[in-house]
Write a protein that holds these residues in place. Structure first.
Motif, PDB file in Angstrom:
ATOM      1  N   LYS A 129       6.820  -7.232  -4.136  1.00 43.43           N
ATOM      2  CA  LYS A 129       5.681  -8.117  -3.886  1.00 43.43           C
ATOM      3  C   LYS A 129       4.650  -7.482  -2.958  1.00 43.43           C
ATOM      4  O   LYS A 129       3.536  -7.969  -2.845  1.00 43.43           O
ATOM      5  CB  LYS A 129       6.155  -9.449  -3.314  1.00 43.43           C
ATOM      6  N   GLN A 130       5.030  -6.407  -2.299  1.00 40.32           N
ATOM      7  CA  GLN A 130       4.114  -5.708  -1.398  1.00 40.32           C
ATOM      8  C   GLN A 130       3.507  -4.529  -2.151  1.00 40.32           C
ATOM      9  O   GLN A 130       4.107  -3.993  -3.058  1.00 40.32           O
ATOM     10  CB  GLN A 130       4.867  -5.193  -0.167  1.00 40.32           C
ATOM     11  N   SER A 131       2.350  -4.137  -1.739  1.00 37.82           N
ATOM     12  CA  SER A 131       1.732  -2.943  -2.304  1.00 37.82           C
ATOM     13  C   SER A 131       2.062  -1.796  -1.358  1.00 37.82           C
ATOM     14  O   SER A 131       1.372  -1.589  -0.375  1.00 37.82           O
ATOM     15  CB  SER A 131       0.226  -3.133  -2.431  1.00 37.82           C
ATOM     16  N   ILE A 132       3.154  -1.097  -1.632  1.00 39.08           N
ATOM     17  CA  ILE A 132       3.633  -0.061  -0.728  1.00 39.08           C
ATOM     18  C   ILE A 132       3.238   1.294  -1.294  1.00 39.08           C
ATOM     19  O   ILE A 132       3.665   1.672  -2.384  1.00 39.08           O
ATOM     20  CB  ILE A 132       5.162  -0.167  -0.542  1.00 39.08           C
ATOM     21  N   ASP A 133       2.399   1.995  -0.558  1.00 41.07           N
ATOM     22  CA  ASP A 133       1.893   3.288  -1.004  1.00 41.07           C
ATOM     23  C   ASP A 133       3.030   4.231  -1.363  1.00 41.07           C
ATOM     24  O   ASP A 133       4.012   4.346  -0.626  1.00 41.07           O
ATOM     25  CB  ASP A 133       1.051   3.945   0.090  1.00 41.07           C
TER      26      ASP A 133
END
Length: 175
Positions: A129-133
């Protein structure tokens, strides 16, 4: 192409389209449906204005005035991830995952994460759910998940970041 030069392909279905829209709205400033439609077309996804309107409504995307004064579609958080926002996300993840990660190890561009039995899907969903690079995707079983990273360095960074998060060690967001 993603930020690491890898070409991403999306199936021509609703679920994939909604996922791409979410990714675009999370990572970009989108001020109109026409702009969003063009960004989707650039990724090989053709959509009518009516369908795009329904998608945005279903996703509860709303036009919001950003700190810059610009109007853009958002999904509850502004697309600009500053250090304060990343820190808040890290704190939320820490609370939710602190007792669910047993161990983590990097192997080339992969991170293998062990959880208690039955917890891997929840951990994967929380991270997804997170936009993790640098994380290209996450695969979960019953008590193990696999983070597929862009390269070996990113895998090591993400492993350390995850261990820091679940250990409540601070030291910058690392995002």
């Amino acid at each position: 192409m993603d930020e690491h030069g890898s070409q991403l392909y999306h199936p021509a279905n609703r679920t994939a389209r909604l996922s791409v829209i979410q990714e675009i709205l999370t990572n970009s400033v989108v001020s109109s449906q026409a702009q969003l439609s063009q960004m989707l077309a650039d990724q090989g996804i053709e959509v009518t204005q009516a369908t795009l309107s329904r998608d945005l409504d279903e996703m509860k995307a709303v036009k919001t005035r950003l700190r810059t004064g610009e109007m853009a579609y958002t999904l509850g958080i502004e697309p600009e991830h500053d250090d304060e926002t990343a820190e808040k996300i890290d704190q939320q993840l820490s609370r939710g995952l602190s007792s669910l990660v047993v161990s983590a190890a990097a192997a080339r561009n992969l991170v293998v994460v062990h959880t208690p039995e039955g917890a891997a899907q929840y951990v994967a969903s929380s991270l997804d759910k997170q936009s993790i690079d640098g994380i290209l995707g996450i695969i979960a079983g019953d008590d193990t998940l696999l983070l597929v990273c862009a390269d070996d360095d990113v895998a090591n960074q993400r492993m350390q970041w995850l261990l820091d998060i679940v250990s409540s060690r601070r030291g910058g967001s690392g995002r």
